[in-house]
Design a protein around this motif. Structure first.
Motif, mmCIF file in Angstrom:
data_model
loop_
_atom_site.group_PDB
_atom_site.id
_atom_site.type_symbol
_atom_site.label_atom_id
_atom_site.label_comp_id
_atom_site.label_asym_id
_atom_site.label_seq_id
_atom_site.Cartn_x
_atom_site.Cartn_y
_atom_site.Cartn_z
ATOM 1 N N GLU A 264 -77.017 15.256 -21.079
ATOM 2 C CA GLU A 264 -78.061 15.852 -21.912
ATOM 3 C C GLU A 264 -78.836 14.789 -22.696
ATOM 4 N N VAL A 265 -78.159 13.688 -23.047
ATOM 5 C CA VAL A 265 -78.835 12.589 -23.736
ATOM 6 C C VAL A 265 -79.705 11.789 -22.768
ATOM 7 N N GLY A 266 -79.289 11.737 -21.500
ATOM 8 C CA GLY A 266 -80.007 10.947 -20.509
ATOM 9 C C GLY A 266 -79.436 9.550 -20.337
ATOM 10 N N TYR A 267 -78.158 9.378 -20.712
ATOM 11 C CA TYR A 267 -77.505 8.079 -20.557
ATOM 12 C C TYR A 267 -76.904 7.984 -19.158
ATOM 13 N N THR A 268 -77.202 6.905 -18.441
ATOM 14 C CA THR A 268 -76.741 6.758 -17.057
ATOM 15 C C THR A 268 -75.848 5.538 -16.858
ATOM 16 N N GLY A 269 -75.411 4.892 -17.945
ATOM 17 C CA GLY A 269 -74.551 3.718 -17.832
ATOM 18 C C GLY A 269 -73.099 4.074 -17.571
ATOM 19 N N ASN A 270 -72.230 3.082 -17.720
ATOM 20 C CA ASN A 270 -70.798 3.258 -17.473
ATOM 21 C C ASN A 270 -70.111 3.854 -18.698
ATOM 22 N N ILE A 271 -69.043 4.622 -18.443
ATOM 23 C CA ILE A 271 -68.242 5.208 -19.512
ATOM 24 C C ILE A 271 -66.805 4.733 -19.335
ATOM 25 N N GLU A 272 -66.251 4.080 -20.381
ATOM 26 C CA GLU A 272 -64.876 3.609 -20.341
ATOM 27 C C GLU A 272 -64.101 4.198 -21.509
ATOM 28 N N TRP A 273 -62.752 4.136 -21.399
ATOM 29 C CA TRP A 273 -61.885 4.758 -22.401
ATOM 30 C C TRP A 273 -60.870 3.757 -22.925
ATOM 31 N N ASP A 274 -60.793 3.623 -24.239
ATOM 32 C CA ASP A 274 -59.846 2.708 -24.887
ATOM 33 C C ASP A 274 -58.544 3.473 -25.127
ATOM 34 N N THR A 275 -57.608 3.324 -24.199
ATOM 35 C CA THR A 275 -56.378 4.114 -24.254
ATOM 36 C C THR A 275 -55.413 3.646 -25.341
ATOM 37 N N SER A 276 -55.743 2.545 -26.039
ATOM 38 C CA SER A 276 -54.911 2.112 -27.162
ATOM 39 C C SER A 276 -55.180 2.945 -28.412
ATOM 40 N N LYS A 277 -56.279 3.685 -28.425
ATOM 41 C CA LYS A 277 -56.637 4.516 -29.572
ATOM 42 C C LYS A 277 -56.000 5.897 -29.430
ATOM 43 N N PRO A 278 -55.712 6.584 -30.557
ATOM 44 C CA PRO A 278 -55.000 7.867 -30.500
ATOM 45 C C PRO A 278 -55.840 8.992 -29.921
ATOM 46 N N ASP A 279 -55.154 9.900 -29.238
ATOM 47 C CA ASP A 279 -55.803 11.094 -28.699
ATOM 48 C C ASP A 279 -55.777 12.263 -29.679
ATOM 49 N N GLY A 280 -54.790 12.267 -30.576
ATOM 50 C CA GLY A 280 -54.597 13.437 -31.411
ATOM 51 C C GLY A 280 -53.847 14.522 -30.648
ATOM 52 N N THR A 281 -53.984 15.754 -31.075
ATOM 53 C CA THR A 281 -53.288 16.883 -30.452
ATOM 54 C C THR A 281 -53.678 17.023 -28.979
ATOM 55 N N PRO A 282 -52.700 17.192 -28.069
ATOM 56 C CA PRO A 282 -53.024 17.277 -26.638
ATOM 57 C C PRO A 282 -53.962 18.424 -26.288
ATOM 58 N N ARG A 283 -53.717 19.586 -26.915
ATOM 59 C CA ARG A 283 -54.572 20.745 -26.641
ATOM 60 C C ARG A 283 -54.638 21.606 -27.895
ATOM 61 N N LYS A 284 -55.802 22.174 -28.131
ATOM 62 C CA LYS A 284 -55.947 23.044 -29.287
ATOM 63 C C LYS A 284 -56.952 24.138 -28.952
ATOM 64 N N LEU A 285 -56.424 25.246 -28.448
ATOM 65 C CA LEU A 285 -57.248 26.390 -28.064
ATOM 66 C C LEU A 285 -56.799 27.597 -28.873
ATOM 67 N N LEU A 286 -57.726 28.227 -29.552
ATOM 68 C CA LEU A 286 -57.384 29.365 -30.391
ATOM 69 C C LEU A 286 -57.355 30.663 -29.597
ATOM 70 N N ASP A 287 -56.396 31.510 -29.927
ATOM 71 C CA ASP A 287 -56.387 32.883 -29.444
ATOM 72 C C ASP A 287 -57.329 33.675 -30.353
ATOM 73 N N VAL A 288 -58.405 34.168 -29.803
ATOM 74 C CA VAL A 288 -59.414 34.869 -30.612
ATOM 75 C C VAL A 288 -59.405 36.371 -30.355
#
Length: 322
Positions: A264-288
């Motif tokens: 949506e931004v129009g960025y077409t470069g590479n995307i990388e992930w720094d796995t040394s940084k925390p993810d936080g909670t694995p999943r958080k989906l509310l029952d609505v």
């Protein structure tokens, strides 16, 4: 249900205080109420009224005597801010809540909605997360101070209901985004952080964007205008001691969110992930289920919501919190 509550439209001319009306959540609620015909909305910027100042809060309530209140004011931030400043998040939010709730009780507020966050639930709660899972396990350590403050607010609402019989309620929204969000590099949540990062990379011709974590955690996102719609709906249709989850009931991986933002931004470069940084909670989906049973459904789909938020960010880039 309490004896004094009747499920019907709120008086559009009664004094209605929106605490935190300049923030992401409060400004959306203000827009919702204005659009719904409320004529006596009250708001004070933090520079005019410091909600941590108990005497000032009580003077404000004595002067305005709001019949209805939405408590949307809070100190908020992402993983980095919550991990770095836990004392601030605990102390500021506890003081804001106690002051506003005590003053509202003292000066006759009839209908009050306290807004919390889905981080109140245990880190490893069964998915999707039901309201009844509150206080059944350990919190996510990176934002436990903020979560404890919000849990205290829920219990405060329940205590007022038991002791004074007032129809006050609590709502716990999932991850919110939209116009008025915090796009700062240190204080923002994941979605506005991604928007800023990719937009700056596109404008700067940067070849690679580095994101925190693995991208695998699953998150639910709700446009703040849908959240505001749900809050008014609850104030006019719900009365009960248990907090109500507010969300879409659908989640997406952070990698998927990042891909949508990049597109949506129009960025077409590479995307990388720094796995040394925390993810936080694995999943958080509310029952609505409770919210949907009351007759409310979200209207803004994720991609169009992200697109409109990007448009708002670009229009306001010189004045947004960056």
């Amino acid at each position: 249900m309490l004896a004094g509550f009747v499920a019907e439209p709120l008086d559009r001319d009664a004094p209605f205080y929106v605490a935190g009306h300049r923030g992401l959540v409060g400004s959306a609620i203000w827009r919702q109420l204005s659009g719904a015909g409320f004529t006596n909305l009250i708001g004070k910027a933090s520079g005019e009224l410091d909600l941590r100042d108990r005497d000032a809060v009580f003077r404000f309530f004595a002067a305005h005597r709001p019949v209805n209140v939405v408590l949307a004011a809070a100190k908020v931030g992402g993983i980095l801010a919550n991990s770095t400043y836990p004392v601030d998040f605990l102390s500021d939010n506890l003081r804001i809540q106690v002051n506003v709730l005590d003053a509202a009780l003292e000066h006759g507020t009839h209908r009050l909605l306290f807004l919390g966050s889905s981080c109140i639930y245990p880190k490893l709660a069964p998915q999707p997360i039901k309201e009844e899972y509150l206080l059944t396990g350990h919190l996510e350590p990176t934002n436990d101070a903020y979560a404890i403050a919000k849990i205290a607010g829920i219990l405060h609402i329940q205590a007022v209901r038991r002791q004074y019989g007032l129809p006050w309620i609590s709502a716990m929204p999932t991850n919110l985004y939209g116009p008025g969000d915090n796009f700062s590099s240190e204080g923002s949540h994941v979605l506005p952080a991604l928007i800023r990062r990719y937009d700056e990379a596109r404008r700067g011709g940067i070849d690679t964007v580095m994101n925190w974590g693995t991208g695998s955690p699953l998150r639910e996102f709700l446009h703040v205008d849908d959240m505001a719609s749900a809050c008014l709906h609850l104030m006019e249709h719900y009365d009960g001691p248990e907090q109500v989850n507010v969300g879409t009931g659908e989640d997406h991986s952070i990698k998927e969110i990042a891909r949508i933002v990049a597109e949506e931004v129009g960025y077409t470069g590479n995307i990388e992930w720094d796995t040394s940084k925390p993810d936080g909670t694995p999943r958080k989906l509310l029952d609505v289920s409770k919210l949907r049973a009351s007759g409310w459904e979200p209207k803004i789909d994720l991609r169009s919501g992200i697109a409109s938020t990007i448009a708002w960010y670009r229009e306001h880039v010189d004045v947004v919190r960056t």
